[in-house]
Design an enzyme around this catalytic site. Structure first.
Site, PDB file in Angstrom:
ATOM      1  N   HIS A 278       1.236  -1.539  -0.100  1.00 44.64           N
ATOM      2  CA  HIS A 278       0.499  -0.204   0.072  1.00 44.64           C
ATOM      3  C   HIS A 278       0.690   1.257   0.217  1.00 44.64           C
ATOM      4  O   HIS A 278       1.867   1.350   0.436  1.00 44.64           O
ATOM      5  CB  HIS A 278      -1.117  -0.158   1.247  1.00 44.64           C
ATOM      6  CG  HIS A 278      -0.230   0.552   2.550  1.00 44.64           C
ATOM      7  ND1 HIS A 278       0.506  -0.745   3.001  1.00 44.64           N
ATOM      8  CD2 HIS A 278       0.144   1.506   3.119  1.00 44.64           C
ATOM      9  CE1 HIS A 278       1.325  -0.152   4.625  1.00 44.64           C
ATOM     10  NE2 HIS A 278       1.417   0.981   4.220  1.00 44.64           N
TER      11      HIS A 278
ATOM     12  N   HIS B 117       5.888   5.521  -1.116  1.00 46.98           N
ATOM     13  CA  HIS B 117       6.131   4.401  -1.437  1.00 46.98           C
ATOM     14  C   HIS B 117       5.681   3.480  -0.648  1.00 46.98           C
ATOM     15  O   HIS B 117       4.008   3.292  -0.242  1.00 46.98           O
ATOM     16  CB  HIS B 117       7.774   4.837  -0.721  1.00 46.98           C
ATOM     17  CG  HIS B 117       7.904   4.386   0.850  1.00 46.98           C
ATOM     18  ND1 HIS B 117       7.653   5.685   1.645  1.00 46.98           N
ATOM     19  CD2 HIS B 117       7.237   3.448   1.485  1.00 46.98           C
ATOM     20  CE1 HIS B 117       7.323   5.102   3.073  1.00 46.98           C
ATOM     21  NE2 HIS B 117       7.577   4.108   2.564  1.00 46.98           N
TER      22      HIS B 117
END
Length: 185
Positions: free
Chosen positions: A41, A126
């Site tokens: 995620h 990220h």
């Protein structure tokens, strides 16, 4: 009370590519924590410990907002936190597109108004691949050869989610609620 965060799920296609990154990375580096593919995620906000009532209030506030239209992000190439030769965290970088940054800011503002602490660090979106390096040498050290860690992927973002954290499970993150991006009403 449980712990929660708000984030963006990645597509099945990106999950498959990041699994290949993990396999290749495991040839040269050892990590204590490898992210489960179901847990890949992009974090928007870590909430920490919260009651179900507080999370429900946050969800309602999020649902009342005017969010951007669905948009696309670039995931990749690989990046790291720490030393390039032995990075403590290895990740897939994510571009800071304007709609992502708008969502991040609104999520922070709502959280702060509800009593959640505002993040003080600069936002670096990220997807974590692995963390807590135990040894080895990074494949990011220049070899002069093309690498899968230079690959990029397109992610269509049409929603974001509130996740509950279950630290003792293999798949640690459970979606509690999805917030759809519908654009201006």
């Amino acid at each position: 009370m449980s712990h929660y965060f708000i984030g963006i799920r990645v597509s099945e296609q990106i999950k498959d590519s990041l699994i290949q990154w993990q396999k290749k990375l495991a040839d040269s580096l050892e990590y204590k924590v490898w992210t489960s593919p179901e847990d890949f995620h992009i974090t928007l906000k870590f909430l920490g410990s919260a009651s179900e009532k507080d999370v429900e209030t946050y969800k309602k506030k999020l649902e009342e907002q005017h969010w951007p239209h669905p948009f696309r992000l670039q995931v990749g190439p690989a990046g790291y936190f720490g030393n390039k030769e032995q990075p403590r965290v290895f990740y897939a970088d994510v571009t800071k597109e304007a709609p992502l940054m708008e969502i991040k800011e609104k999520v922070e503002e709502i959280g702060e108004a509800l009593g959640f602490q505002k993040e003080k660090r600069n936002y670096h979106p990220h997807v974590t691949i692995a963390k807590k390096n135990l040894g080895g040498e990074s494949p990011l050290v220049a070899t002069g050869e093309p690498s899968i860690f230079q690959d990029t992927f397109e992610l269509k973002v049409s929603s974001f989610s509130i996740f509950q954290i279950h630290p003792k499970r293999f798949n640690k993150y459970e979606v509690v609620s999805d917030i759809a991006l519908k654009g201006e009403r």
